[in-house]
Design a protein around this motif. Structure first.
Motif, PDB file in Angstrom:
ATOM      1  N   GLN A  19      20.146  34.567  -7.502  1.00 50.34           N
ATOM      2  CA  GLN A  19      21.484  34.800  -6.948  1.00 50.34           C
ATOM      3  C   GLN A  19      21.814  33.786  -5.855  1.00 50.34           C
ATOM      4  OE1 GLN A  19      20.774  38.943  -5.914  1.00 50.34           O
ATOM      5  NE2 GLN A  19      22.332  39.620  -7.401  1.00 50.34           N
ATOM      6  N   LEU A  20      20.845  33.453  -5.022  1.00 53.04           N
ATOM      7  CA  LEU A  20      21.069  32.452  -3.971  1.00 53.04           C
ATOM      8  C   LEU A  20      21.419  31.098  -4.577  1.00 53.04           C
ATOM      9  CD1 LEU A  20      18.209  33.270  -1.414  1.00 53.04           C
ATOM     10  CD2 LEU A  20      20.674  33.457  -1.013  1.00 53.04           C
ATOM     11  N   ARG A  21      20.672  30.711  -5.638  1.00 49.60           N
ATOM     12  CA  ARG A  21      20.968  29.417  -6.274  1.00 49.60           C
ATOM     13  C   ARG A  21      22.384  29.402  -6.849  1.00 49.60           C
ATOM     14  NH1 ARG A  21      15.567  30.189  -8.270  1.00 49.60           N
ATOM     15  NH2 ARG A  21      14.108  28.752  -7.225  1.00 49.60           N
ATOM     16  N   LYS A  22      22.781  30.502  -7.488  1.00 47.06           N
ATOM     17  CA  LYS A  22      24.117  30.562  -8.075  1.00 47.06           C
ATOM     18  C   LYS A  22      25.203  30.514  -6.999  1.00 47.06           C
ATOM     19  CE  LYS A  22      25.216  33.058 -11.518  1.00 47.06           C
ATOM     20  NZ  LYS A  22      25.507  34.228 -12.390  1.00 47.06           N
ATOM     21  N   ILE A  23      24.987  31.213  -5.896  1.00 50.76           N
ATOM     22  CA  ILE A  23      25.980  31.188  -4.804  1.00 50.76           C
ATOM     23  C   ILE A  23      26.129  29.792  -4.245  1.00 50.76           C
ATOM     24  CG2 ILE A  23      26.430  31.979  -2.447  1.00 50.76           C
ATOM     25  CD1 ILE A  23      25.151  34.657  -3.251  1.00 50.76           C
ATOM     26  N   VAL A  24      25.008  29.134  -3.975  1.00 46.06           N
ATOM     27  CA  VAL A  24      25.056  27.772  -3.420  1.00 46.06           C
ATOM     28  C   VAL A  24      25.745  26.828  -4.393  1.00 46.06           C
ATOM     29  CG1 VAL A  24      23.633  25.788  -2.775  1.00 46.06           C
ATOM     30  CG2 VAL A  24      23.054  28.074  -1.920  1.00 46.06           C
ATOM     31  N   GLN A  25      25.415  26.911  -5.675  1.00 45.94           N
ATOM     32  CA  GLN A  25      26.001  26.012  -6.661  1.00 45.94           C
ATOM     33  C   GLN A  25      27.495  26.245  -6.834  1.00 45.94           C
ATOM     34  OE1 GLN A  25      24.345  23.424  -8.102  1.00 45.94           O
ATOM     35  NE2 GLN A  25      26.433  22.866  -8.756  1.00 45.94           N
ATOM     36  N   GLU A  26      27.919  27.488  -6.823  1.00 46.38           N
ATOM     37  CA  GLU A  26      29.350  27.778  -6.972  1.00 46.38           C
ATOM     38  C   GLU A  26      30.150  27.302  -5.756  1.00 46.38           C
ATOM     39  OE1 GLU A  26      30.245  31.782  -8.085  1.00 46.38           O
ATOM     40  OE2 GLU A  26      28.733  31.824  -9.689  1.00 46.38           O
ATOM     41  N   ILE A  27      29.548  27.401  -4.577  1.00 48.79           N
ATOM     42  CA  ILE A  27      30.231  26.875  -3.379  1.00 48.79           C
ATOM     43  C   ILE A  27      30.378  25.363  -3.485  1.00 48.79           C
ATOM     44  CG2 ILE A  27      30.065  26.565  -0.877  1.00 48.79           C
ATOM     45  CD1 ILE A  27      28.628  29.272  -0.760  1.00 48.79           C
ATOM     46  N   LYS A  28      29.307  24.679  -3.935  1.00 41.92           N
ATOM     47  CA  LYS A  28      29.384  23.218  -4.115  1.00 41.92           C
ATOM     48  C   LYS A  28      30.442  22.857  -5.156  1.00 41.92           C
ATOM     49  CE  LYS A  28      24.617  21.992  -2.863  1.00 41.92           C
ATOM     50  NZ  LYS A  28      23.336  21.433  -3.352  1.00 41.92           N
ATOM     51  N   ASP A  29      30.455  23.599  -6.265  1.00 43.47           N
ATOM     52  CA  ASP A  29      31.444  23.313  -7.311  1.00 43.47           C
ATOM     53  C   ASP A  29      32.868  23.466  -6.773  1.00 43.47           C
ATOM     54  OD1 ASP A  29      29.380  22.852  -9.060  1.00 43.47           O
ATOM     55  OD2 ASP A  29      29.448  24.865  -9.972  1.00 43.47           O
ATOM     56  N   HIS A  30      33.054  24.480  -5.937  1.00 39.49           N
ATOM     57  CA  HIS A  30      34.396  24.677  -5.363  1.00 39.49           C
ATOM     58  C   HIS A  30      34.776  23.516  -4.439  1.00 39.49           C
ATOM     59  CE1 HIS A  30      37.888  26.656  -3.650  1.00 39.49           C
ATOM     60  NE2 HIS A  30      37.403  26.404  -2.447  1.00 39.49           N
ATOM     61  N   LEU A  31      33.851  23.090  -3.593  1.00 45.74           N
ATOM     62  CA  LEU A  31      34.152  22.001  -2.658  1.00 45.74           C
ATOM     63  C   LEU A  31      34.453  20.701  -3.407  1.00 45.74           C
ATOM     64  CD1 LEU A  31      31.486  22.618   0.149  1.00 45.74           C
ATOM     65  CD2 LEU A  31      33.926  23.103   0.245  1.00 45.74           C
ATOM     66  N   TYR A  32      33.624  20.380  -4.402  1.00 47.09           N
ATOM     67  CA  TYR A  32      33.807  19.125  -5.123  1.00 47.09           C
ATOM     68  C   TYR A  32      34.955  19.193  -6.128  1.00 47.09           C
ATOM     69  CZ  TYR A  32      29.572  17.038  -3.219  1.00 47.09           C
ATOM     70  OH  TYR A  32      28.640  16.495  -2.378  1.00 47.09           O
ATOM     71  N   GLY A  33      35.391  20.386  -6.434  1.00 41.27           N
ATOM     72  CA  GLY A  33      36.485  20.515  -7.392  1.00 41.27           C
ATOM     73  C   GLY A  33      37.837  20.767  -6.765  1.00 41.27           C
ATOM     74  N   THR A  34      37.885  20.855  -5.458  1.00 42.08           N
ATOM     75  CA  THR A  34      39.151  21.102  -4.754  1.00 42.08           C
ATOM     76  C   THR A  34      39.628  19.833  -4.079  1.00 42.08           C
ATOM     77  OG1 THR A  34      38.447  23.388  -4.339  1.00 42.08           O
ATOM     78  CG2 THR A  34      40.317  22.567  -3.055  1.00 42.08           C
ATOM     79  N   GLU A  35      40.887  19.479  -4.301  1.00 42.33           N
ATOM     80  CA  GLU A  35      41.439  18.225  -3.782  1.00 42.33           C
ATOM     81  C   GLU A  35      41.501  18.213  -2.252  1.00 42.33           C
ATOM     82  OE1 GLU A  35      42.951  14.416  -3.959  1.00 42.33           O
ATOM     83  OE2 GLU A  35      42.094  15.656  -5.570  1.00 42.33           O
ATOM     84  N   ALA A  36      41.535  19.383  -1.626  1.00 41.85           N
ATOM     85  CA  ALA A  36      41.708  19.443  -0.169  1.00 41.85           C
ATOM     86  C   ALA A  36      40.485  18.951   0.589  1.00 41.85           C
ATOM     87  CB  ALA A  36      42.031  20.873   0.253  1.00 41.85           C
ATOM     88  N   PHE A  37      39.310  18.923  -0.054  1.00 43.23           N
ATOM     89  CA  PHE A  37      38.071  18.566   0.646  1.00 43.23           C
ATOM     90  C   PHE A  37      37.685  17.116   0.348  1.00 43.23           C
ATOM     91  CE2 PHE A  37      37.892  23.179   0.274  1.00 43.23           C
ATOM     92  CZ  PHE A  37      37.524  23.544   1.556  1.00 43.23           C
ATOM     93  N   GLU A  38      37.137  16.461   1.386  1.00 46.84           N
ATOM     94  CA  GLU A  38      36.655  15.084   1.240  1.00 46.84           C
ATOM     95  C   GLU A  38      35.227  15.121   0.707  1.00 46.84           C
ATOM     96  OE1 GLU A  38      36.560  11.706   0.535  1.00 46.84           O
ATOM     97  OE2 GLU A  38      38.281  11.851   1.915  1.00 46.84           O
TER      98      GLU A  38
END
Length: 386
Positions: free
Chosen positions: A275-294
């Motif tokens: 569960q920890l791995r999935k949470i970390v990966q989904e947060i990374k996917d959100h950051l890298y997939g959102t235009e608002a973040f550098e």
């Protein structure tokens, strides 16, 4: 009738004798000449300005338009100088009066010329603002202010010289006084030099959001010769001496390339490794997939990692940057990101941790007699003593 004729003779005598050897008729006519020029002042300025506007419209640049707009005031002074000249010329003064009249006319001419030069500095401001790559807007403002002060001082000195006042002797006579003033104005010169350094180093400019630790935080409105005006976020102006800005660390938030978000979120210890791995990966996917973040590592660092085992939670560190530096936009991005984090954690059947304590009891007494023999945990008071 004889009395009336005597009165008329006296009246003519007074009329012809007048004041300072000038007949009242000459004085009234002279005043009328001056007021006639005042009357035609508006017409004269309109005719001249309109004619010059026709000429400036034929040019492709706008510099001459700004110059003509600045010269409207000096042009309106020309009829006044002409009116004084012709009215004094009609009086045909002599002696000291002629000298005074001549000096007055010369002073008006000098004033009109220096007034025109003073007003022409404003179009120079328009030209200097084009060289923003070399000169900042604050540097241009300082140059314009310095030029205007020089023109005013030169104009005053020229008019004083016309009246026979030796300006050089006055300046020399003020030498000792100037030394005394300089000793008492050390702070003024210190702040002036500090202001020059601030502008030269481009620490901040008008409109920047700055913080001077222990002094003020707000928006820069103006950098003056002695102090800088900073508007706090409660809209109160603060006038900070330039020396304090030069000697203290200044944080310029307006020069930020990105805004940072640094959070630590804690999940419960019941969370599994998967569960920890999935949470970390989904947060990374959100950051890298959102235009608002550098997400360009060359411009900003993005980190999402299981960071530590806290007393009541497993902490995940989130370290990222937004592309915008606008405070309002940044707050909106943070809000959306916080809601997304809650969605990710809850979507993985996990929960956020909060401070808890677990009490483990090794064994319990075997019989009621042993329970009765346990020492009391209540504090001893006069009531339970008896």
């Amino acid at each position: 009738m004889e009395n009336l004729s005597t009165f008329w003779e006296i009246t003519l005598e007074v009329w012809n004798q007048g004041v300072f050897g000038l007949s009242i008729g000459h004085i009234i006519t002279s005043i009328a000449i001056f007021f006639a020029f005042l009357v035609i002042r508006g017409l004269f300025s309109r005719l001249v300005v309109n004619r010059l506007k026709v000429l400036t419209r034929k040019t492709k640049n706008s510099v001459d338009d700004h110059a003509l707009e600045a010269l409207e005031g000096p042009i309106r002074m020309i009829p006044i100088a002409l009116g004084v000249f012709f009215s004094l010329d009609y009086l045909n003064l002599g002696g000291e009066a002629a000298v005074l009249g001549n000096n007055l006319v010369r002073s008006l001419i000098a004033y009109t010329l220096f007034y025109a030069v003073f007003k022409l500095i404003d179009p120079l401001d328009f030209l200097l603002h084009r060289f923003t790559t070399v000169l900042t807007s604050i540097m241009v403002d300082w140059i314009i202010k310095a030029l205007k002060i020089c023109v005013v001082l030169l104009g005053a000195a020229s008019i004083l010289e016309l009246w026979g006042i030796n300006v050089g002797a006055i300046i020399a006579g003020l030498g000792l006084f100037g030394v005394a003033v300089a000793l008492g104005a050390q702070d003024l010169f210190k702040n002036l030099i500090a202001g020059i350094l601030i502008i030269a180093e481009k620490r901040f400019s008008r409109g920047d959001w700055v913080r001077i630790e222990g002094i003020v935080e707000g928006t820069v409105e103006d950098i003056g010769f002695r102090s800088t005006r900073i508007r706090r976020f409660d809209k109160a102006p603060v006038y900070v001496p330039n020396a304090k800005l030069a000697d203290n660390a200044v944080i310029n938030f307006s020069k930020m390339t990105n805004r940072r978000i640094y959070w630590k979120i804690g999940v419960e210890y019941d969370t599994t490794s998967e569960q920890l791995r999935k949470i970390v990966q989904e947060i990374k996917d959100h950051l890298y997939g959102t235009e608002a973040f550098e997400t360009d590592d060359a411009r900003a660092t993005t980190l999402v990692n299981v960071d530590s085992f806290n007393s009541s939670s497993i902490d995940i560190m989130i370290y990222c940057f937004t592309k915008t530096t606008n405070w309002g936009d940044w707050m909106n991005i943070k809000e959306d990101f916080a809601l997304k984090l809650k969605e990710i954690v809850e979507g993985n059947d996990c929960a956020f941790a909060f401070p808890t304590s677990t009490l483990h009891v090794a064994s319990l007494p075997e019989s009621p007699a042993q329970i009765k023999s346990l020492p009391s945990l209540e504090p001893e008071t006069p009531l339970n003593k008896g």
